[in-house]
Design an enzyme around this catalytic site. Structure first.
Site, PDB file in Angstrom:
ATOM      1  CG  ASP A 123      -9.599  13.134  29.759  1.00  0.00           C
ATOM      2  OD1 ASP A 123      -9.697  12.621  28.634  1.00  0.00           O
ATOM      3  OD2 ASP A 123      -9.070  12.566  30.731  1.00  0.00           O
ATOM      4  CG  HIS A 161      -9.205   9.237  27.644  1.00  0.00           C
ATOM      5  ND1 HIS A 161      -8.868  10.179  28.592  1.00  0.00           N
ATOM      6  CD2 HIS A 161      -8.432   8.148  27.898  1.00  0.00           C
ATOM      7  CE1 HIS A 161      -7.930   9.682  29.387  1.00  0.00           C
ATOM      8  NE2 HIS A 161      -7.645   8.445  28.975  1.00  0.00           N
ATOM      9  CB  SER A 357      -6.477   7.243  31.791  1.00  0.00           C
ATOM     10  OG  SER A 357      -5.617   8.079  31.081  1.00  0.00           O
TER      11      SER A 357
END
Length: 735
Positions: A123, A161, A357
């Site tokens: 990620d 994120h 996600s």
């Protein structure tokens, strides 16, 4: 696609796929050497001005770099080159879900928190000093062409994120909501830049690193909450841009590593992004985590997030609503809550995201719980359990159903409750056997009701804890089945046990005749019953037979013989003995001139005077059994009981006309408790034993003799010794 890109820019970022020079599961050193060699051969034929190398992958026979039109022409002429694809840009796919899936029960009731399971997260990196994450970080690495963190830790998150995704898996719950596997370890592999974008080649290089370090870091799960902008309607492992990634992902699956990836957020009904479309990856779509009303509150998702987000909204939402933005296709596998998910955020705080996600790490966290429960699970088994225990949901935009995962049901299915029956598998009729039912600890709640059913038996119900016992006896042979059903508030599980019963062995025999003069032939009939196959006859004269059939045996010497038959086999063992079974006597011929007959067997001597009989006779002496004779009362037998007979040659019975004598020698052992001086010959008088008048005992030479005129049954008896103890009385006291 590559040529089109070259026309517009004069240079293109590509992934070059070469023919695989070694088997996927070949020894690691052998495969690495073969891949390195084929890469070197291709690079040697590419001019530096036409190809700029970015990544030389380790496990996949592929190269990534920038190429010119001339370089592409040169590549396509080389024999090792299979395909050339664009190095596509990728992006990260952007509490109430945890209890909705029963994960809180898994934590609190079953003590499963993902401990011992490490998850690699590809990620944008991770906030390495976040209070909810720092103690779970196992290792970090960075492979991002758009730039790694300039800090001392290159995988440090500069976007947020990756931190949110890692928190969904393993947040400790100090600042942000607790993760699905709060004690799982995190291996943070940064493959996205600060703007949450990167290239396929970045995460291929990250996968290379994971393969190389998988064993040392104990990586069991990989989460990829990222994907291409391009969507694929089916499996995409043969797309030129995906072949190298598919090779690495296949190696991870073969090594027992389970990979999850998000399907993407473009709202497609029939296509998903890569790597979710690769067959060795579990593709995860998104649902809502609760009833959130209309989502978004106003307008559409495209109005809120812009870009590739779809022009759609969900008028009503619940934990069983597939989000309209979630991509779906025929290769989608499962769904999990992905909107809205609050978890760890950069700077040590919290952040709220929505998208597939967040659904993918939800599934990865549940898988970590499953692996803690059963560390032997393979990726295919994890996928199947998640599907089988999930709740089927309809995706209205595609018309297809997709299972939404459920943590509690999935974890329970990793070690499904069982009930076992222990007990014998062979036995015999008419014998009692004990059987024990044991419910596995995954039954979890007690009491357990055990319902027993057995062949030919009444149904019996017991209430117990995790074990119960029962006894059964069967009258008939054959295979008997015992079934127990264990039931509690959660389960009803049955199991069956079989026992092969054999007819219980019972030894027995008949015989005839029971008495006679040696040599005496006796026929023995085996009357035994049951399942036996081994026999031993003992005839009492040191002769034996191992045949199970009827027997004929000849006794050649006088005596009283014990006979026994011992059996063994599937029906068990048994012995039948008759201690005084066969009575064999002796005989002698007496002529008119008289004579003496002597037996060495029982020291008996017959003396007949001349003219005792009116002709020649055969005199027989045959031992007698105690059975059937009157009781001796206070008399004691010294084991000399016999019958004397005489017959003429024509078969007519004979009796002596003159007195004859019988003399029997005895031993101290035979005498027993009898008073020696009282020993004598007794005959039956009605139902009483009467002493012969002319009988006497000679204690010096230990013989007992009698003078008699009749032949018949005799017993040598003596009076039992009696001991008298005088009673002493105390004299009266006083004057």
């Amino acid at each position: 696609a590559v040529k089109a890109a070259l026309v517009s820019t004069g240079q293109a970022k590509v992934i070059i796929n070469l023919a695989d020079p070694a088997a996927l599961l070949a020894p690691e050193a052998e495969r690495l050497a073969a891949v390195e060699q084929v890469q070197a051969e291709v690079l040697a034929q590419l001019p530096a001005k036409d190809f700029s190398l970015v990544y030389r992958f380790i496990y996949a026979p592929s190269l990534a770099g920038a190429i010119t039109p001339e370089g592409l022409d040169a590549l396509l002429s080389l024999p090792h080159v299979v395909s050339v694809g664009l190095d596509l840009p990728v992006t990260g796919h952007l509490s109430q879900s945890l209890p909705a899936l029963g994960a809180d029960v898994v934590h609190n009731s079953y003590g499963l928190t993902g401990s011992g399971v490490n998850v690699a997260v590809l990620d944008s990196g991770i906030d390495t000093d976040h209070p909810d994450l720092s103690d779970d970080i196992v290792a970090t690495a960075c492979f991002a062409q758009n730039g790694c963190s300039p800090s001392a830790i290159p995988a440090e998150d500069e976007n947020g994120h990756g931190t949110n995704v890692a928190g969904v898996i393993t947040s400790g719950g100090r600042i942000s909501p607790i993760g699905f596997a709060p004690d799982a370890g995190i291996v943070a592999v940064r493959v996205l830049g600060s703007n949450n974008t990167g290239f396929v080649s970045d995460w291929i290089r990250g996968l290379d690193w994971i393969i190389a370090n998988r064993s040392a870091l104990n990586i069991r799960i990989v989460n990829m909450s990222l994907g291409t902008f391009d969507l694929y309607p089916g499996g995409c492992e043969f797309e030129p841009s995906m072949q190298a990634a598919a090779t690495d992902l296949a190696q991870l699956a073969a090594a027992g590593v389970t990979v999850f990836a998000s399907t993407g957020n473009q709202g497609s009904a029939n296509a998903i992004s890569s790597p979710a479309c690769i067959s060795s990856v579990i593709a995860v779509g998104a649902t809502y985590d609760s009833d959130m009303g209309r989502e978004p509150d106003n307008g559409t998702y495209n109005d809120i997030f812009h870009g590739n987000w779809p022009v759609c909204f969900d008028g009503a939402t619940s934990a069983q609503t597939v989000a309209c933005f979630s991509n779906n296709s025929i290769v989608s596998d499962i769904a999990a809550p992905g909107a809205r998910i609050t978890s760890a955020g950069m700077g040590g705080g919290s952040s709220t995201y929505m998208g597939t996600s967040q659904a993918s790490p939800t599934a990865a966290g549940v898988a970590a719980l499953m692996l803690q429960s059963n560390g032997l699970l393979k990726p295919a088994e994890i996928e199947q359990i998640l599907k089988n225990t999930g709740t089927p949901l309809l995706d209205p935009k595609s018309g297809r159903q997709i299972p939404e995962i459920h943590a509690l049901r999935a974890v329970l299915a990793t070690n499904p409750p069982t009930v076992s029956i222990s007990g014998p598998i062979t036995g015999r009729t008419q014998e009692t056997y004990v059987f024990t039912a044991t419910a596995s600890t995954s039954f979890l709640s007690v009491p357990v009701i055990y319902t027993w059913q057995a062949s030919g038996q009444a149904t019996i119900t017991h209430t117990a804890k995790l074990s119960d016992t029962i006894t059964y006896t069967w009258p008939i042979s054959g295979v008997q089945h015992i079934t127990v059903t264990a039931t509690n508030s959660l389960y009803s599980i049955a199991n069956t046990h079989a026992i092969s019963l054999y007819q219980k062995t019972r030894a027995g025999f008949d015989y005839s005749p029971a008495s006679g003069v040696a040599p005496l032939a006796v026929d023995f009939t085996n009357t035994s019953t049951g399942d036996y196959d081994t026999c031993t006859w003992s005839f009492g004269d040191s002769h034996f037979s191992s045949a199970c059939s009827n027997q004929k045996h000849v006794y050649r010497s006088p005596g009283v013989y014990a006979v026994g038959l011992s059996l063994s086999g599937k029906g068990g063992s048994d012995t039948f003995n008759i201690h005084r079974a066969i009575f064999v006597g002796f005989s002698g011929v007496i002529t008119p001139s008289g004579g003496v007959i002597t037996s060495t067997y029982d020291s008996t001597v017959y003396a007949f005077p001349a003219n005792a009989f009116t002709g020649t006779v055969t005199v027989t002496h045959i031992p007698r059994d105690f059975a059937g004779l009157p009781l001796f009362g206070y008399l004691y037998s010294i084991n000399h009981i016999f019958e004397t007979r005489a017959v003429y040659s024509n078969g007519q019975p004979a009796q002596p006309v003159l007195t004859y004598t019988i003399s029997v020698a005895y031993t101290d052992t035979e005498r027993g408790p009898a008073v020696e001086q009282t020993l004598g010959f007794y005959t039956l008088s009605g139902s009483q034993w009467a002493r012969a008048a002319a009988s006497s005992a000679n204690t010096r030479n230990k013989t007992v003799s009698v003078s008699a005129r009749r032949l018949g049954a005799w017993a040598i008896l003596g009076e039992v010794r009696r001991v008298y103890i005088p009673v002493l009385q105390r004299a009266p006291s006083g004057p």
